[in-house]
Design a protein around this motif. Structure first.
Motif, PDB file in Angstrom:
ATOM      1  N   LEU A   1      -8.635   2.867  -6.447  1.00 53.51           N
ATOM      2  CA  LEU A   1      -7.007   2.390  -6.585  1.00 53.51           C
ATOM      3  C   LEU A   1      -6.411   2.372  -6.008  1.00 53.51           C
ATOM      4  N   PHE A   2      -5.651   0.219  -5.129  1.00 48.92           N
ATOM      5  CA  PHE A   2      -4.524   0.507  -4.185  1.00 48.92           C
ATOM      6  C   PHE A   2      -3.285   0.382  -4.838  1.00 48.92           C
ATOM      7  N   VAL A   3      -2.912   1.015  -5.235  1.00 41.99           N
ATOM      8  CA  VAL A   3      -0.905   0.748  -5.304  1.00 41.99           C
ATOM      9  C   VAL A   3       0.104   0.328  -4.242  1.00 41.99           C
TER      10      VAL A   3
ATOM     11  N   VAL B   1       2.076  -4.222  -6.577  1.00 43.19           N
ATOM     12  CA  VAL B   1       0.591  -3.803  -6.796  1.00 43.19           C
ATOM     13  C   VAL B   1      -0.793  -3.335  -6.714  1.00 43.19           C
ATOM     14  N   GLN B   2      -1.507  -3.277  -7.733  1.00 43.61           N
ATOM     15  CA  GLN B   2      -2.817  -2.744  -8.328  1.00 43.61           C
ATOM     16  C   GLN B   2      -3.413  -3.736  -8.315  1.00 43.61           C
ATOM     17  N   ALA B   3      -4.304  -3.061  -7.483  1.00 43.18           N
ATOM     18  CA  ALA B   3      -5.924  -3.139  -6.795  1.00 43.18           C
ATOM     19  C   ALA B   3      -7.177  -2.442  -7.275  1.00 43.18           C
ATOM     20  N   LYS B   4      -8.104  -2.836  -8.287  1.00 42.30           N
ATOM     21  CA  LYS B   4      -8.597  -1.628  -8.231  1.00 42.30           C
ATOM     22  C   LYS B   4      -9.731  -1.913  -7.810  1.00 42.30           C
ATOM     23  N   ALA B   5     -10.675  -1.281  -7.391  1.00 42.22           N
ATOM     24  CA  ALA B   5     -11.654  -1.567  -6.715  1.00 42.22           C
ATOM     25  C   ALA B   5     -12.970  -0.694  -7.021  1.00 42.22           C
TER      26      ALA B   5
ATOM     27  N   TYR C   1       1.797   2.514   0.133  1.00 45.08           N
ATOM     28  CA  TYR C   1       0.877   1.805   0.339  1.00 45.08           C
ATOM     29  C   TYR C   1      -0.203   2.830   0.456  1.00 45.08           C
ATOM     30  N   ASN C   2      -1.124   3.383  -0.918  1.00 47.55           N
ATOM     31  CA  ASN C   2      -1.507   4.617  -0.502  1.00 47.55           C
ATOM     32  C   ASN C   2      -2.739   4.399  -1.654  1.00 47.55           C
ATOM     33  N   LEU C   3      -3.748   5.016  -1.871  1.00 47.63           N
ATOM     34  CA  LEU C   3      -5.202   4.646  -2.183  1.00 47.63           C
ATOM     35  C   LEU C   3      -4.990   5.234  -3.117  1.00 47.63           C
TER      36      LEU C   3
END
Length: 98
Positions: free
Chosen positions: A51-53, A4-8, A39-41
């Protein structure tokens, strides 16, 4: 495996710092979940984005993560701190032949 890649995109520097602070608890507890691989930021060095990966064993485990108290608390903690909704991409290694 699921990635999962979540861009904030924070509203401003203060919001960015608050998101990073709130993420500390999320990351710590998520790494303890069964089926979590990583799980990292990360902070983009060229623009003010985060970016959460995440890596999970499978999609069912990821779905269970989305129901956890710490995940939902993080959502509440960052409410109003983003310019726009998180840009989330979910990738699966299943059905990919190399």
């Amino acid at each position: 495996m699921i990635i999962v890649q979540a861009k904030a995109i924070p509203k401003d520097e203060t919001s960015k710092n608050k998101i990073i602070e709130a993420a500390a608890n999320l990351i710590e507890k998520s790494k303890l979940e069964n089926g979590n691989i990583n799980y990292n930021l990360y902070s983009n060095v060229q623009e003010d984005t985060l970016l959460f990966v995440e890596q999970w064993e499978n999609l069912d485990i990821l779905k269970a993560h989305l129901q956890t108290e710490h995940f939902n608390q993080f959502g509440a903690d960052i409410n109003g701190l983003l310019k726009e909704d998180l840009d989330i991409n979910v990738f699966s290694a299943e059905n990919v032949e190399l």
